[in-house]
Design a protein around this motif. Structure first.
Motif, PDB file in Angstrom:
ATOM      1  N   SER A 358      37.512  57.624  70.821  1.00  0.00           N
ATOM      2  CA  SER A 358      38.137  58.874  71.278  1.00  0.00           C
ATOM      3  C   SER A 358      38.737  59.688  70.143  1.00  0.00           C
ATOM      4  O   SER A 358      39.608  60.537  70.373  1.00  0.00           O
ATOM      5  CB  SER A 358      39.223  58.574  72.321  1.00  0.00           C
ATOM      6  N   GLY A 359      38.294  59.449  68.907  1.00  0.00           N
ATOM      7  CA  GLY A 359      38.818  60.196  67.767  1.00  0.00           C
ATOM      8  C   GLY A 359      40.281  59.917  67.511  1.00  0.00           C
ATOM      9  O   GLY A 359      40.976  60.731  66.875  1.00  0.00           O
ATOM     10  N   GLY A 360      40.774  58.758  67.945  1.00  0.00           N
ATOM     11  CA  GLY A 360      42.188  58.438  67.826  1.00  0.00           C
ATOM     12  C   GLY A 360      42.647  58.271  66.396  1.00  0.00           C
ATOM     13  O   GLY A 360      41.861  57.965  65.493  1.00  0.00           O
ATOM     14  N   THR A 361      43.946  58.456  66.182  1.00  0.00           N
ATOM     15  CA  THR A 361      44.547  58.284  64.855  1.00  0.00           C
ATOM     16  C   THR A 361      45.711  57.296  64.879  1.00  0.00           C
ATOM     17  O   THR A 361      46.330  57.049  63.852  1.00  0.00           O
ATOM     18  CB  THR A 361      45.053  59.638  64.310  1.00  0.00           C
ATOM     19  N   ALA A 362      46.017  56.735  66.029  1.00  0.00           N
ATOM     20  CA  ALA A 362      47.170  55.837  66.162  1.00  0.00           C
ATOM     21  C   ALA A 362      46.824  54.427  65.726  1.00  0.00           C
ATOM     22  O   ALA A 362      45.677  53.983  65.857  1.00  0.00           O
ATOM     23  CB  ALA A 362      47.651  55.825  67.610  1.00  0.00           C
ATOM     24  N   ASP A 363      47.825  53.701  65.209  1.00  0.00           N
ATOM     25  CA  ASP A 363      47.635  52.285  64.927  1.00  0.00           C
ATOM     26  C   ASP A 363      47.115  51.580  66.170  1.00  0.00           C
ATOM     27  O   ASP A 363      47.602  51.799  67.285  1.00  0.00           O
ATOM     28  CB  ASP A 363      48.968  51.648  64.518  1.00  0.00           C
ATOM     29  N   GLY A 364      46.119  50.711  65.981  1.00  0.00           N
ATOM     30  CA  GLY A 364      45.586  49.943  67.094  1.00  0.00           C
ATOM     31  C   GLY A 364      44.420  50.575  67.805  1.00  0.00           C
ATOM     32  O   GLY A 364      43.872  49.977  68.743  1.00  0.00           O
ATOM     33  N   THR A 365      43.998  51.777  67.380  1.00  0.00           N
ATOM     34  CA  THR A 365      42.823  52.390  67.997  1.00  0.00           C
ATOM     35  C   THR A 365      41.581  51.603  67.577  1.00  0.00           C
ATOM     36  O   THR A 365      41.331  51.408  66.392  1.00  0.00           O
ATOM     37  CB  THR A 365      42.667  53.862  67.578  1.00  0.00           C
ATOM     38  N   VAL A 366      40.833  51.133  68.564  1.00  0.00           N
ATOM     39  CA  VAL A 366      39.688  50.279  68.246  1.00  0.00           C
ATOM     40  C   VAL A 366      38.526  51.103  67.716  1.00  0.00           C
ATOM     41  O   VAL A 366      38.438  52.315  67.935  1.00  0.00           O
ATOM     42  CB  VAL A 366      39.241  49.468  69.480  1.00  0.00           C
ATOM     43  N   VAL A 367      37.618  50.409  67.000  1.00  0.00           N
ATOM     44  CA  VAL A 367      36.406  51.054  66.522  1.00  0.00           C
ATOM     45  C   VAL A 367      35.221  50.512  67.308  1.00  0.00           C
ATOM     46  O   VAL A 367      35.257  49.414  67.858  1.00  0.00           O
ATOM     47  CB  VAL A 367      36.215  50.857  65.011  1.00  0.00           C
ATOM     48  N   GLN A 368      34.159  51.310  67.333  1.00  0.00           N
ATOM     49  CA  GLN A 368      33.012  51.028  68.189  1.00  0.00           C
ATOM     50  C   GLN A 368      31.756  51.613  67.560  1.00  0.00           C
ATOM     51  O   GLN A 368      31.818  52.284  66.521  1.00  0.00           O
ATOM     52  CB  GLN A 368      33.237  51.672  69.557  1.00  0.00           C
ATOM     53  N   LEU A 369      30.626  51.376  68.191  1.00  0.00           N
ATOM     54  CA  LEU A 369      29.377  52.008  67.807  1.00  0.00           C
ATOM     55  C   LEU A 369      29.169  53.221  68.706  1.00  0.00           C
ATOM     56  O   LEU A 369      29.438  53.161  69.915  1.00  0.00           O
ATOM     57  CB  LEU A 369      28.228  51.016  67.981  1.00  0.00           C
ATOM     58  N   TRP A 370      28.696  54.339  68.105  1.00  0.00           N
ATOM     59  CA  TRP A 370      28.512  55.558  68.907  1.00  0.00           C
ATOM     60  C   TRP A 370      27.448  56.418  68.244  1.00  0.00           C
ATOM     61  O   TRP A 370      27.218  56.321  67.029  1.00  0.00           O
ATOM     62  CB  TRP A 370      29.822  56.343  68.992  1.00  0.00           C
ATOM     63  N   ASP A 371      26.810  57.266  69.068  1.00  0.00           N
ATOM     64  CA  ASP A 371      25.861  58.235  68.513  1.00  0.00           C
ATOM     65  C   ASP A 371      26.504  58.997  67.360  1.00  0.00           C
ATOM     66  O   ASP A 371      27.637  59.474  67.470  1.00  0.00           O
ATOM     67  CB  ASP A 371      25.433  59.246  69.581  1.00  0.00           C
ATOM     68  N   CYS A 372      25.779  59.152  66.251  1.00  0.00           N
ATOM     69  CA  CYS A 372      26.306  59.912  65.124  1.00  0.00           C
ATOM     70  C   CYS A 372      26.427  61.388  65.512  1.00  0.00           C
ATOM     71  O   CYS A 372      25.459  61.998  65.980  1.00  0.00           O
ATOM     72  CB  CYS A 372      25.396  59.751  63.917  1.00  0.00           C
ATOM     73  N   ASN A 373      27.626  61.951  65.332  1.00  0.00           N
ATOM     74  CA  ASN A 373      27.864  63.323  65.794  1.00  0.00           C
ATOM     75  C   ASN A 373      28.561  64.199  64.760  1.00  0.00           C
ATOM     76  O   ASN A 373      28.912  65.346  65.052  1.00  0.00           O
ATOM     77  CB  ASN A 373      28.682  63.307  67.094  1.00  0.00           C
ATOM     78  N   GLY A 374      28.805  63.685  63.561  1.00  0.00           N
ATOM     79  CA  GLY A 374      29.401  64.485  62.503  1.00  0.00           C
ATOM     80  C   GLY A 374      30.899  64.667  62.620  1.00  0.00           C
ATOM     81  O   GLY A 374      31.498  65.417  61.842  1.00  0.00           O
ATOM     82  N   SER A 375      31.533  63.990  63.551  1.00  0.00           N
ATOM     83  CA  SER A 375      32.966  64.165  63.743  1.00  0.00           C
ATOM     84  C   SER A 375      33.770  63.384  62.707  1.00  0.00           C
ATOM     85  O   SER A 375      33.269  62.452  62.068  1.00  0.00           O
ATOM     86  CB  SER A 375      33.371  63.707  65.144  1.00  0.00           C
ATOM     87  N   ALA A 376      35.058  63.749  62.579  1.00  0.00           N
ATOM     88  CA  ALA A 376      35.944  63.060  61.632  1.00  0.00           C
ATOM     89  C   ALA A 376      36.185  61.612  62.037  1.00  0.00           C
ATOM     90  O   ALA A 376      36.560  60.781  61.192  1.00  0.00           O
ATOM     91  CB  ALA A 376      37.271  63.806  61.531  1.00  0.00           C
ATOM     92  N   ALA A 377      35.951  61.286  63.300  1.00  0.00           N
ATOM     93  CA  ALA A 377      36.113  59.905  63.758  1.00  0.00           C
ATOM     94  C   ALA A 377      35.047  58.990  63.172  1.00  0.00           C
ATOM     95  O   ALA A 377      35.165  57.767  63.260  1.00  0.00           O
ATOM     96  CB  ALA A 377      36.053  59.848  65.281  1.00  0.00           C
TER      97      ALA A 377
END
Length: 427
Positions: A358-377
């Motif tokens: 979800s483009g999160g910036t908080a400690d504890g935000t999980v990472v995942q695999l997602w379609d490449c979309n050019g976002s800062a996430a």
């Protein structure tokens, strides 16, 4: 060779280009909760890279460099207050007969050379490919062993081919590698352009672990260069990625042809002058310079990314579905653990991108695999300290709970330097 601390001007550019290979890393494949769809490469792989420039420096000992590839600059450089006089021919730049170019800096003045400060005290060499080879985008690399000592300033860099028309810094300058002798373990990569030149250049350093010195062995210095993107690596470890977003609203000067430069300077504003502890001669030994094409993604063959307890970054259940957890798992060589670190700042596996949920910036935000979309996430930077950082959040890739158990989820967290935030790319 304008670097983050000195005034730069371009006399003639001298740079060594290396074949830029995208940094790859592997993540361990394991069994997470995501749907088990077959892993396929959904992204279109680029055509095989084509070598456009290569010099392996084969030839008899004492030979001059290939004149069809390089021109040799002569004279001094008042702009950086360097102390050397660059000589012609093979006096200070010659092949060693073992597949290397050796650029030698000596404390001498055999021909009464005159420099900006009076009678020159040192000689050295500077080479460039202006008028012989230019390129826009691709992988540029050089494998070199640098000199050591206070006042030494080796560099491998590039200048915009329009410098004669627009001048510097409007031409743009890409410093692939610079070292100043008082930092034996650190090299720098820097961009210079209109509004961000000299000491205001945009760059970063890469430091070897455990106090190792770059002069002790050969290392490969490279950039991967694409439209609106430059990524630096040392020995395949990416440590910096720059785009127009980094220029503070100033013009991005790097979407055009550049030529290469290689040189060894002595003294100057940034490194300072040699002192009583500096021994001569000193040598910059170049094993090869290579440039390949490709302003698009290279095929994602990938490699491992290892972390806590030597385990791998892994896509759960080897699933390419959006939202699949990324975890720690025993290294097993599967495609779920083959990651590429790319010139656009993405880290990819199974044709998709490592993504902060979800483009999160908080400690504890999980990472995942997602379609490449050019976002800062989906932008990441690999530091010389082995951190993998999401610049948007300014947080590090981290193992939840400091756990080395198979299936331990990965997240972003404030960078602490702890072991659960340290990663080895392309292990």
């Amino acid at each position: 060779m304008d670097s983050p601390r000195r005034t730069r001007r371009l006399l003639h550019s001298v740079l060594s280009v290396l074949t830029l290979a995208l940094v790859t890393t592997a993540l361990a494949g394991g069994g997470g909760p995501a749907p088990a769809s077959a892993a396929t490469m959904s992204e279109t792989a680029a055509a095989a890279a084509v070598t456009t420039f290569s010099d392996e420096f084969d030839g008899s000992a004492g030979s001059a460099v290939n004149g069809s590839k390089w021109q040799i600059e002569t004279g001094d450089n008042v702009n950086n207050h360097e102390r050397q006089y660059y000589t012609a021919g093979n006096s200070n730049a010659a092949l060693d007969g073992q597949g290397h170019l050796v650029i030698t800096a000596r404390k001498e003045n055999p021909n009464n050379y005159q420099c900006w400060y009076g009678t020159c005290q040192y000689t050295s060499a500077r080479l460039n490919t202006s008028g012989k080879f230019t390129q826009t985008y691709g992988h540029v690399e050089a494998r070199m062993k640098i000199p050591r000592g206070q006042g030494m300033w080796p560099a491998f860099w590039m200048l915009g081919d329009d410098i004669g028309q627009v001048g510097w810094p409007n031409s743009g300058e890409i410093d692939i590698m610079e070292n100043v002798g008082f930092e034996p373990s650190t090299v720098h990569g820097t961009l210079h352009g209109p509004g961000y030149s000299g000491s205001a250049g945009i760059g970063a350093g890469y430091t070897l672990a455990n106090g190792q010195a770059f002069a002790d062995d050969f290392h490969t210095f490279a950039i991967d260069w694409a439209p609106n993107s430059v990524t630096w690596s040392v020995d395949g470890n990416v440590y910096q990625h720059r785009t127009p977003a980094d220029t503070g609203g100033n013009t991005w000067a790097f979407n055009k042809p550049f030529f290469l430069i290689l040189n060894l300077a002595v003294g100057g504003y940034w490194p300072g002058d040699p002192d009583g502890n500096t021994t001569f001669p000193q040598q910059l030994v170049v094993d090869h310079v290579r440039v390949t094409t490709s302003d698009t993604q290279q095929p994602e063959t990938g490699g491992r990314i290892t972390g806590l307890a030597g385990k791998c970054v892994d896509v759960a259940a080897a699933s390419s579905a959006n939202g699949t957890p990324v975890q720690l798992y025993d290294c097993n060589g599967t495609n779920a653990q083959k990651w590429s670190v790319n010139a656009d700042g993405t880290i990819r596996a199974l044709g998709k991108c490592l993504d902060v949920a979800s483009g999160g910036t908080a400690d504890g935000t999980v990472v995942q695999l997602w379609d490449c979309n050019g976002s800062a996430a989906q932008r990441w930077a690999v530091s010389g300290a082995r951190d993998i950082v999401n610049p948007q959040a300014d947080k590090c890739l981290d193992v939840v709970g400091n756990s080395s158990a198979n299936g331990a989820r990965l997240q972003i967290w404030t960078c602490t330097g702890a072991a659960n935030q340290k990663w080895t790319v392309n292990s």
